[in-house]
Design a protein around this motif. Structure first.
Motif, PDB file in Angstrom:
ATOM      1  N   THR A   1       0.839  -1.186   0.000  1.00 22.15           N
ATOM      2  CA  THR A   1       0.000   0.000   0.000  1.00 22.15           C
ATOM      3  C   THR A   1       0.879   1.241   0.000  1.00 22.15           C
ATOM      4  O   THR A   1       1.725   1.404   0.888  1.00 22.15           O
ATOM      5  CB  THR A   1      -0.939   0.043   1.215  1.00 22.15           C
ATOM      6  N   ILE A   2       0.680   2.110  -0.975  1.00 26.61           N
ATOM      7  CA  ILE A   2       1.418   3.364  -1.034  1.00 26.61           C
ATOM      8  C   ILE A   2       0.554   4.478  -0.447  1.00 26.61           C
ATOM      9  O   ILE A   2      -0.665   4.485  -0.611  1.00 26.61           O
ATOM     10  CB  ILE A   2       1.847   3.694  -2.481  1.00 26.61           C
ATOM     11  N   SER A   3       1.185   5.399   0.247  1.00 23.34           N
ATOM     12  CA  SER A   3       0.475   6.539   0.813  1.00 23.34           C
ATOM     13  C   SER A   3       1.422   7.724   0.885  1.00 23.34           C
ATOM     14  O   SER A   3       2.633   7.575   0.709  1.00 23.34           O
ATOM     15  CB  SER A   3      -0.091   6.208   2.204  1.00 23.34           C
ATOM     16  N   ARG A   4       0.867   8.895   1.132  1.00 21.75           N
ATOM     17  CA  ARG A   4       1.723  10.064   1.264  1.00 21.75           C
ATOM     18  C   ARG A   4       1.167  11.006   2.308  1.00 21.75           C
ATOM     19  O   ARG A   4      -0.046  11.079   2.538  1.00 21.75           O
ATOM     20  CB  ARG A   4       1.896  10.780  -0.081  1.00 21.75           C
ATOM     21  N   ASP A   5       2.065  11.734   2.937  1.00 23.93           N
ATOM     22  CA  ASP A   5       1.722  12.773   3.890  1.00 23.93           C
ATOM     23  C   ASP A   5       2.465  14.016   3.430  1.00 23.93           C
ATOM     24  O   ASP A   5       3.638  14.200   3.750  1.00 23.93           O
ATOM     25  CB  ASP A   5       2.105  12.378   5.310  1.00 23.93           C
ATOM     26  N   ASN A   6       1.783  14.846   2.661  1.00 24.12           N
ATOM     27  CA  ASN A   6       2.453  16.014   2.095  1.00 24.12           C
ATOM     28  C   ASN A   6       2.899  17.002   3.166  1.00 24.12           C
ATOM     29  O   ASN A   6       3.884  17.715   2.977  1.00 24.12           O
ATOM     30  CB  ASN A   6       1.540  16.699   1.079  1.00 24.12           C
ATOM     31  N   ALA A   7       2.198  17.052   4.293  1.00 16.04           N
ATOM     32  CA  ALA A   7       2.610  17.924   5.385  1.00 16.04           C
ATOM     33  C   ALA A   7       3.964  17.513   5.945  1.00 16.04           C
ATOM     34  O   ALA A   7       4.714  18.352   6.446  1.00 16.04           O
ATOM     35  CB  ALA A   7       1.561  17.933   6.487  1.00 16.04           C
ATOM     36  N   LYS A   8       4.273  16.221   5.877  1.00 16.60           N
ATOM     37  CA  LYS A   8       5.562  15.708   6.330  1.00 16.60           C
ATOM     38  C   LYS A   8       6.550  15.530   5.189  1.00 16.60           C
ATOM     39  O   LYS A   8       7.678  15.081   5.416  1.00 16.60           O
ATOM     40  CB  LYS A   8       5.382  14.379   7.061  1.00 16.60           C
TER      41      LYS A   8
END
Length: 115
Positions: A69-76
């Motif tokens: 599963t790929i995910s992203r946290d643009n704030a981090k």
């Protein structure tokens, strides 16, 4: 200075899990679709997964569908790859880049799944 740093790899038994991180410095990732790639010894680098700018759409290679599963946290300023049910054939060095591979490749992170 633009830099991508991959981390989170290691040695794991078949069926185990790891979470990889791709952290950016010197720029922000939120304008880019980001992919994870891997390269096993003697093989070409291959695309594993990709995520769009806002995380609304994802892509997975057939070999990892249902397990990664790929995910992203643009704030981090970070993109992740959660890897479950790992198999020996997942053994490779894992890299992140734009989905087109436009930037210089970093050191990657080694994932080894014992047989």
């Amino acid at each position: 200075q633009l830099q991508l740093v991959e981390s989170g790899g290691g040695l794991v038994q078949p069926g185990g899990s790891l979470r990889l991180s791709c952290a950016a410095s010197g720029f922000t990732l939120d304008d880019y679709a980001i992919g994870w790639f891997r390269q096993a010894p003697g093989k070409e680098r291959e695309g594993v997964s990709c995520i769009t700018r806002n995380g609304g759409r994802t892509y997975y290679a057939d070999s990892v569908k249902g397990r990664f599963t790929i995910s992203r946290d643009n704030a981090k300023n970070t993109v992740y790859l959660q890897m479950n049910s790992l198999k020996p054939e997942d053994t490779a060095v894992y890299y992140c880049n734009s989905q087109s591979g436009q930037w210089d490749w970093g050191q990657g992170t080694q994932v080894t799944v014992s047989s």
